[in-house]
Each structure stands twice: as C-alpha cells, then as structure tokens.
Design a protein around this motif. Structure first.
Motif, PDB file in Angstrom:
ATOM      1  N   SER A   1     -10.088  -2.122   3.980  1.00  0.00           N
ATOM      2  CA  SER A   1     -10.098  -3.515   3.524  1.00  0.00           C
ATOM      3  C   SER A   1     -10.562  -3.619   2.082  1.00  0.00           C
ATOM      4  O   SER A   1      -9.992  -4.393   1.291  1.00  0.00           O
ATOM      5  CB  SER A   1     -10.996  -4.350   4.442  1.00  0.00           C
ATOM      6  OG  SER A   1     -10.582  -4.255   5.786  1.00  0.00           O
ATOM      7  N   LEU A   2     -11.595  -2.862   1.727  1.00  0.00           N
ATOM      8  CA  LEU A   2     -12.039  -2.820   0.332  1.00  0.00           C
ATOM      9  C   LEU A   2     -10.920  -2.321  -0.573  1.00  0.00           C
ATOM     10  O   LEU A   2     -10.658  -2.898  -1.635  1.00  0.00           O
ATOM     11  CB  LEU A   2     -13.260  -1.902   0.190  1.00  0.00           C
ATOM     12  CG  LEU A   2     -14.635  -2.482   0.465  1.00  0.00           C
ATOM     13  CD1 LEU A   2     -15.672  -1.365   0.476  1.00  0.00           C
ATOM     14  CD2 LEU A   2     -15.019  -3.534  -0.577  1.00  0.00           C
ATOM     15  N   ALA A   3     -10.261  -1.234  -0.151  1.00  0.00           N
ATOM     16  CA  ALA A   3      -9.192  -0.652  -0.974  1.00  0.00           C
ATOM     17  C   ALA A   3      -8.046  -1.638  -1.170  1.00  0.00           C
ATOM     18  O   ALA A   3      -7.479  -1.742  -2.268  1.00  0.00           O
ATOM     19  CB  ALA A   3      -8.687   0.637  -0.330  1.00  0.00           C
ATOM     20  N   ALA A   4      -7.696  -2.381  -0.110  1.00  0.00           N
ATOM     21  CA  ALA A   4      -6.626  -3.376  -0.221  1.00  0.00           C
ATOM     22  C   ALA A   4      -7.021  -4.471  -1.218  1.00  0.00           C
ATOM     23  O   ALA A   4      -6.193  -4.938  -2.011  1.00  0.00           O
ATOM     24  CB  ALA A   4      -6.340  -3.984   1.151  1.00  0.00           C
ATOM     25  N   TRP A   5      -8.281  -4.878  -1.189  1.00  0.00           N
ATOM     26  CA  TRP A   5      -8.795  -5.877  -2.140  1.00  0.00           C
ATOM     27  C   TRP A   5      -8.701  -5.359  -3.573  1.00  0.00           C
ATOM     28  O   TRP A   5      -8.246  -6.050  -4.476  1.00  0.00           O
ATOM     29  CB  TRP A   5     -10.233  -6.206  -1.768  1.00  0.00           C
ATOM     30  CG  TRP A   5     -10.936  -7.220  -2.630  1.00  0.00           C
ATOM     31  CD1 TRP A   5     -10.457  -8.432  -3.026  1.00  0.00           C
ATOM     32  CD2 TRP A   5     -12.253  -7.106  -3.165  1.00  0.00           C
ATOM     33  NE1 TRP A   5     -11.408  -9.088  -3.785  1.00  0.00           N
ATOM     34  CE2 TRP A   5     -12.520  -8.302  -3.882  1.00  0.00           C
ATOM     35  CE3 TRP A   5     -13.239  -6.130  -3.099  1.00  0.00           C
ATOM     36  CZ2 TRP A   5     -13.726  -8.535  -4.537  1.00  0.00           C
ATOM     37  CZ3 TRP A   5     -14.447  -6.362  -3.731  1.00  0.00           C
ATOM     38  CH2 TRP A   5     -14.684  -7.542  -4.457  1.00  0.00           C
ATOM     39  N   PHE A   6      -9.103  -4.106  -3.770  1.00  0.00           N
ATOM     40  CA  PHE A   6      -9.042  -3.511  -5.112  1.00  0.00           C
ATOM     41  C   PHE A   6      -7.605  -3.487  -5.635  1.00  0.00           C
ATOM     42  O   PHE A   6      -7.345  -3.837  -6.798  1.00  0.00           O
ATOM     43  CB  PHE A   6      -9.594  -2.083  -5.107  1.00  0.00           C
ATOM     44  CG  PHE A   6     -11.054  -1.955  -4.743  1.00  0.00           C
ATOM     45  CD1 PHE A   6     -11.928  -3.007  -4.922  1.00  0.00           C
ATOM     46  CD2 PHE A   6     -11.540  -0.776  -4.213  1.00  0.00           C
ATOM     47  CE1 PHE A   6     -13.274  -2.882  -4.592  1.00  0.00           C
ATOM     48  CE2 PHE A   6     -12.874  -0.637  -3.883  1.00  0.00           C
ATOM     49  CZ  PHE A   6     -13.741  -1.694  -4.062  1.00  0.00           C
ATOM     50  N   LEU A   7      -6.672  -3.037  -4.805  1.00  0.00           N
ATOM     51  CA  LEU A   7      -5.278  -2.926  -5.247  1.00  0.00           C
ATOM     52  C   LEU A   7      -4.658  -4.292  -5.509  1.00  0.00           C
ATOM     53  O   LEU A   7      -3.837  -4.440  -6.422  1.00  0.00           O
ATOM     54  CB  LEU A   7      -4.457  -2.175  -4.200  1.00  0.00           C
ATOM     55  CG  LEU A   7      -4.726  -0.673  -4.050  1.00  0.00           C
ATOM     56  CD1 LEU A   7      -3.835  -0.078  -2.962  1.00  0.00           C
ATOM     57  CD2 LEU A   7      -4.519   0.077  -5.363  1.00  0.00           C
TER      58      LEU A   7
ATOM     59  N   GLU B   1      -9.687 -11.701   4.113  1.00  0.00           N
ATOM     60  CA  GLU B   1      -8.235 -11.917   4.139  1.00  0.00           C
ATOM     61  C   GLU B   1      -7.491 -10.588   4.135  1.00  0.00           C
ATOM     62  O   GLU B   1      -6.496 -10.411   4.849  1.00  0.00           O
ATOM     63  CB  GLU B   1      -7.832 -12.761   2.925  1.00  0.00           C
ATOM     64  CG  GLU B   1      -6.349 -13.063   2.831  1.00  0.00           C
ATOM     65  CD  GLU B   1      -5.994 -13.868   1.593  1.00  0.00           C
ATOM     66  OE1 GLU B   1      -4.822 -13.817   1.175  1.00  0.00           O
ATOM     67  OE2 GLU B   1      -6.895 -14.527   1.037  1.00  0.00           O
ATOM     68  N   HIS B   2      -7.969  -9.653   3.334  1.00  0.00           N
ATOM     69  CA  HIS B   2      -7.319  -8.343   3.271  1.00  0.00           C
ATOM     70  C   HIS B   2      -7.542  -7.562   4.568  1.00  0.00           C
ATOM     71  O   HIS B   2      -6.651  -6.832   5.023  1.00  0.00           O
ATOM     72  CB  HIS B   2      -7.845  -7.568   2.063  1.00  0.00           C
ATOM     73  CG  HIS B   2      -7.526  -8.236   0.761  1.00  0.00           C
ATOM     74  ND1 HIS B   2      -8.337  -9.193   0.208  1.00  0.00           N
ATOM     75  CD2 HIS B   2      -6.465  -8.106  -0.080  1.00  0.00           C
ATOM     76  CE1 HIS B   2      -7.804  -9.616  -0.921  1.00  0.00           C
ATOM     77  NE2 HIS B   2      -6.669  -8.985  -1.117  1.00  0.00           N
TER      78      HIS B   2
END
Length: 374
Positions: free
Chosen positions: A259-265, A320-321
């Motif tokens: 989820s963190l990675a999706a937010w970053f991207l 959300e992500h």
C-alpha cells in the motif's frame, strides 16, 4: 564483477521470506533439525521454497511472486501446514519470533554450506550470534531508477516496520527492554545500516564499482542494509521486520508495504534527500527500544510525535491505495493492534509475566505459529 542489470518485474508484486525457529519439545530450546526438515519438506510440492539458514536450528521459507497480501497468506498457509506436519514427525516444533528467548549462541552450529562457512570464518562468533529471525518483503518496481526512489521513500517508514513487527524482547534468557533486540545483532555487521542516498541507477553502479574496487564487497549479498535493491528480481527488499508469531501478521505486513509502494508510485509524495537520514538512526533506535511507545521525528518537518500516531496517520493516507490493492484487511488487522499499542513483543512479555517460564512462552509461541489457540 560488475553490478548485474536490474531485471524487469511487475510493479507492486510481492515476495515474502520468513526465517523460523526449530524447537525441541522438551524444554523448547532451539534444535539443530534443519537438514531433517529440508529432507521431509522436499517430498511435498509447495509454492515458493524452503532453504537452510545460517545455523542448523533455523529454516527459511519464501513465497513465489504474489500480487496481494491475500495471495501471500494463501501461499504461506500450505507451507506452514507442511512445516507443522514435518515437525510433528520429528517431534519438534516451529515458531516465529525475532529471537529465541533463551538459546545460547555458542551452542549453535553453522549450517554446512559454503557461503555460511565463509561468513563464519570472516565474522567469527558474530555468525553464531546471527541466530536471529527476520521477515523480508520484496516489492516489484517499474525500473531501476524507480527502485532507488522507492527504497529511499520507504526509509522514512523503517520505524513503522520495526514497531509493527517487533517480536524479540528476550535474548539469552534476559528481557532486553527492547521490543526488537534482533536488530542489535544485525547492526554489529560492518556493512549494515542504510543504502547511500543516490537516486539513479548509474550513480548506484558507480558506488557499487567503488565498493567492489576496495575488495570489501563482492556482490549485493554483502550489504546487510535495512533496505537493499535486488536487481536480479527487479525489486527492493525490506529487511528490518522481525519474524512475526503468525503468518497472518506476516501477510498483513506485506500488504502495508504494498500500500505504501502504491502511494509512492501514484502521488510521489516527497523527493528523498540526504537530510532525510539526519534522524534515521535515532528513529530506528526509538522503534527498536520502545516499539509502539516510540517517539518519531518527521524527517521533513523535524516534528516530534508518538510513533503510534504517525503510523495511524500513514494508514489514513494510504487507505485508498490499500483498498485498490486488496490490502484493506491488512491495514485493519494492523490498525487494531496499533490502537491498543499491541505487538508480538508485548504478547511475549505478557506470556512470560504470566508463566514465569521462557520455555512455556516459547511453547505458546509455537502454538500460535501452528494457528492453534493458546
């Protein structure tokens, strides 16, 4: 030997590795049964892999490539169940946890594998003291430069990962007063710590060439960084998690990372910079020492706040992500414990406070790993 090319991987895919304890069922001390476990496990087709680790009382399991935390759990479950069946045949037990509560390091045997023997020759007693147990999470990245950006963005959340996974309060029969004492053993290695703050693969290749030129480093395996790139997989590998006591928590932690990675991207919330690391070691110490009660210093603002509050704020930011990745249940599981300031380290301390016997605490931890009620 130069740095290998960064292979392509599907962004946001996951891979999880868990280092596990093998225990006798007499006093629940560590037992050198890795070779027997590997022989039995080889008879059962499973996703991922089961391999030896540094000493003979350890074993490492890993998933294949997964797309969600639920898929991680779906792969870890049959591997765990096969481990339990094999352990029962050997009259031993398997447990999570970042350290064994009362094993003696000098009794541990280095597993007979060339790399482990080489590390033992180089590091001496540190290799036996490396009888510690961690979870590693790989996250797929679009390309090499994106991987370095992801790595340094993730570095701000190292304290969050430590506090959420902490499960190593006891070492050599003593309560260390740390929630994650395991990482103190990792920090003893000369190439531990953090990766250099370079943001392009070309710069990283230059750094790697300089390091190999010194003769200190031969491959990426020689870096014991908290997060490191894994070019052969096309991932970054986060290495600070203690092994949780349950596979459900291990899967939930992977969902938090995804989820963190999706937010970053998606939003690129900040550009990493060297100054982010001014408070890195302090934040990491706070999380290791105090777990959910730690203080977190925001690298961007310098603001001090309870780490619990920052974890909850982060979960709100990425909700959300998480929903898009199917990781909302992961955040729900972790959030419930954060709100109660609960983690596996606290559970182990509560068991020991009640039982007053570390062997019994280890037995109950082994039951939790099996998925049985304690």
């Amino acid at each position: 030997m130069g740095l290998e090319a960064f292979n392509q991987s599907e962004p946001l895919t996951l891979g999880v590795e868990l280092e596990l304890q093998l225990l006798n069922t007499h006093d629940y001390d560590l037992a050198p049964y890795a070779e027997d476990m590997l022989r039995l496990m080889a008879k059962t087709p499973l996703p991922g892999s089961v391999v030896p680790e540094m000493t003979s009382s350890m074993i490492e399991i890993s998933t294949a490539i997964c797309h969600s935390a639920s898929e991680v759990l779906g792969q870890l479950t049959p591997i765990r169940d096969a481990l339990v069946r094999s352990a029962d045949k050997l009259n031993i037990a398997v447990a999570g946890g970042g350290t064994h509560p009362f094993q003696k390091w000098h009794e541990q045997r280095i597993y007979d594998k060339p790399r482990f023997r080489e590390l033992s020759d180089l590091y001496g007693y540190l290799a036996q003291q490396f009888t510690i147990f961690g979870q590693h999470v790989h996250i797929g990245c679009p390309d090499a430069d994106a991987a370095l950006l992801m790595l340094h963005r993730m570095s701000r959340y190292i304290p969050h990962f430590i506090a959420l996974s902490a499960s190593s309060p006891f070492v050599q029969g003593q309560d260390t007063a740390f929630d994650s004492a395991r990482l103190n053993s990792v920090f003893a290695f000369p190439l531990s710590g953090r990766a250099p703050c370079v943001l392009t693969w070309g710069e990283f290749e230059n750094y790697f060439d300089k390091m190999t030129g010194t003769g200190v480093v031969k491959s990426m395996k020689d870096f014991y960084w908290d997060i490191r790139p894994k070019p052969e997989f096309g991932t970054i590998e986060i290495r600070v998690f203690d092994t949780p006591l349950t596979i459900e928590r291990a899967a939930a932690l992977s969902g938090f990372v995804q989820s963190l990675a999706a937010w970053f991207l998606d939003t690129q919330p900040f550009t990493p910079q060297e100054d982010d690391y001014l408070v890195y070691t302090y934040n990491r110490f706070q999380a290791c020492r105090f777990g959910m009660e730690a203080v977190y210093v925001d690298p961007g603002t310098g603001k001090h706040q309870p780490l619990r509050d920052h974890i909850l704020h982060t979960m709100d930011q990425i909700a959300e992500h998480a929903a898009r990745q199917g990781a909302a249940p992961s955040l729900h599981l972790l959030r419930a414990d954060v709100e109660k300031a609960q983690n596996d380290a606290r559970w182990l301390r509560e068991r020991q406070r009640e039982e007053q016997l570390l062997g019994e605490t280890s037995r109950q931890a082994a039951l939790r790993f099996r998925g049985q009620p304690v």
